[in-house]
Design an enzyme around this catalytic site. Structure first.
Site, PDB file in Angstrom:
ATOM      1  N   ASP A  30       0.847  -1.254  -0.066  1.00  0.00           N
ATOM      2  CA  ASP A  30      -0.003   0.039  -0.120  1.00  0.00           C
ATOM      3  C   ASP A  30       0.966   1.173  -0.012  1.00  0.00           C
ATOM      4  OD1 ASP A  30      -3.117   0.583   1.229  1.00  0.00           O
ATOM      5  OD2 ASP A  30      -1.876   2.423   1.056  1.00  0.00           O
ATOM      6  N   ASN A  86     -12.494  -3.303   3.312  1.00  0.00           N
ATOM      7  CA  ASN A  86     -13.709  -2.396   3.503  1.00  0.00           C
ATOM      8  C   ASN A  86     -14.652  -2.761   2.030  1.00  0.00           C
ATOM      9  OD1 ASN A  86     -12.407  -1.321   5.547  1.00  0.00           O
ATOM     10  ND2 ASN A  86     -11.058  -0.012   4.047  1.00  0.00           N
ATOM     11  N   GLY A  92     -16.256   1.914   4.163  1.00  0.00           N
ATOM     12  CA  GLY A  92     -15.440   2.453   3.957  1.00  0.00           C
ATOM     13  C   GLY A  92     -14.295   2.337   2.839  1.00  0.00           C
ATOM     14  N   HIS A  99     -10.329  -5.352  -2.672  1.00  0.00           N
ATOM     15  CA  HIS A  99      -8.912  -5.412  -2.291  1.00  0.00           C
ATOM     16  C   HIS A  99      -8.794  -5.867  -0.861  1.00  0.00           C
ATOM     17  CE1 HIS A  99     -10.003  -1.042  -1.976  1.00  0.00           C
ATOM     18  NE2 HIS A  99      -9.251  -1.119  -0.821  1.00  0.00           N
ATOM     19  N   HIS A 101      -7.010  -5.928   2.527  1.00  0.00           N
ATOM     20  CA  HIS A 101      -6.026  -5.517   3.248  1.00  0.00           C
ATOM     21  C   HIS A 101      -5.241  -6.347   4.357  1.00  0.00           C
ATOM     22  CE1 HIS A 101      -6.718  -1.129   2.516  1.00  0.00           C
ATOM     23  NE2 HIS A 101      -7.966  -1.522   2.341  1.00  0.00           N
TER      24      HIS A 101
HETATM   25  P1  5GP Z   1      -9.978   1.292   0.737  1.00  0.00           P
HETATM   26  O1  5GP Z   1     -10.033   2.567   1.621  1.00  0.00           O
HETATM   27  O2  5GP Z   1     -10.372   1.641  -0.662  1.00  0.00           O
HETATM   28  O3  5GP Z   1     -10.009  -0.056   1.348  1.00  0.00           O
HETATM   29  O4  5GP Z   1      -8.228   1.389   0.445  1.00  0.00           O
HETATM   30  C1  5GP Z   1      -7.560   1.843  -0.609  1.00  0.00           C
HETATM   31  C2  5GP Z   1      -6.056   1.837  -0.290  1.00  0.00           C
HETATM   32  O5  5GP Z   1      -5.511   1.650  -1.509  1.00  0.00           O
HETATM   33  C3  5GP Z   1      -5.609   2.736   0.585  1.00  0.00           C
HETATM   34  O6  5GP Z   1      -4.925   2.109   1.732  1.00  0.00           O
HETATM   35  C4  5GP Z   1      -4.757   3.372  -0.242  1.00  0.00           C
HETATM   36  O7  5GP Z   1      -3.313   3.938   0.363  1.00  0.00           O
HETATM   37  C5  5GP Z   1      -4.136   2.564  -1.234  1.00  0.00           C
HETATM   38  N1  5GP Z   1      -3.968   3.140  -2.747  1.00  0.00           N
HETATM   39  C6  5GP Z   1      -4.596   4.069  -3.360  1.00  0.00           C
HETATM   40  N2  5GP Z   1      -3.950   4.459  -4.412  1.00  0.00           N
HETATM   41  C7  5GP Z   1      -2.860   3.551  -4.626  1.00  0.00           C
HETATM   42  C8  5GP Z   1      -1.900   3.406  -5.596  1.00  0.00           C
HETATM   43  O8  5GP Z   1      -1.693   4.009  -6.673  1.00  0.00           O
HETATM   44  N3  5GP Z   1      -0.818   2.343  -5.316  1.00  0.00           N
HETATM   45  C9  5GP Z   1      -0.866   1.819  -3.936  1.00  0.00           C
HETATM   46  N4  5GP Z   1      -0.088   0.720  -3.989  1.00  0.00           N
HETATM   47  N5  5GP Z   1      -1.748   1.812  -3.214  1.00  0.00           N
HETATM   48  C10 5GP Z   1      -2.962   2.706  -3.242  1.00  0.00           C
END
Ligand code: 5GP
Ligand code: ZN
Length: 134
Positions: A30, A86, A92, A99, A101
């Site tokens: 991330d 999420n 969230g 994805h 985490h």
């Molecule tokens: P969500 O809140 O949708 O569950 O989490 C999205 C995650 O994707 C966040 O933790 C954010 O830091 C990560 N993220 C967003 N854009 C990018 C990116 O371009 N590259 C990477 N490696 N992570 C990303």
């Protein structure tokens, strides 16, 4: 999916730090980590959420998650993990490509448990909720 940032990562239009990869999943660090080695595991094909997967696809995703955890365990030797996703904006979710985490956890890292995500049990008791499942 056009304009999906994680589809762009799968298509190598955006670089990533890959932790684990197989035919079904890509696991990468991330970019805004909440823990040392914070990793997201995505299906290479675009799905909005976990409920969009078939049972067989869900098994492949969870296998990918386990293999990524194994790789993180060997490399970073964390003391534990929190793993989850999420699901939908109400849960969230910001990036609209499913994805999972993986948060490696270390003794004394100051973090909490999944119980800290929400504390709002609603207006029904567990018994009343159970009745709805009948
Ligand atoms: P969500 O809140 O949708 O569950 O989490 C999205 C995650 O994707 C966040 O933790 C954010 O830091 C990560 N993220 C967003 N854009 C990018 C990116 O371009 N590259 C990477 N490696 N992570 C990303
Ligand atoms: Zn996508």
């Amino acid at each position: 999916m056009l304009d999906c940032i994680f589809c762009k990562i799968v298509n190598k239009e955006i670089p990533n730090y890959t932790v684990y990869e197989d035919d079904f999943v890509l696991a990468f660090l991330d970019i805004f980590p909440h823990a040392q080695g914070h990793t997201v595991v995505i299906p290479k094909k675009h799905y909005d959420n976990f409920l969009s997967l078939t049972n067989d696809e869900a098994k492949l995703l969870i296998t990918g998650v386990q293999n990524a955890m194994q790789k993180i365990q060997t490399t970073l030797n964390p003391d534990g993990f929190n793993v989850g996703w999420n699901e939908n904006p109400a849960g969230g979710q910001v990036v609209p490509h499913l994805h999972v985490h993986i948060f490696p956890r270390y003794q004394g890292d100051g973090g909490s448990s999944v119980h800290s995500i929400i504390k709002n049990s609603g207006n029904k008791t567990p018994k009343e909720v159970f009745e709805l499942f009948k």
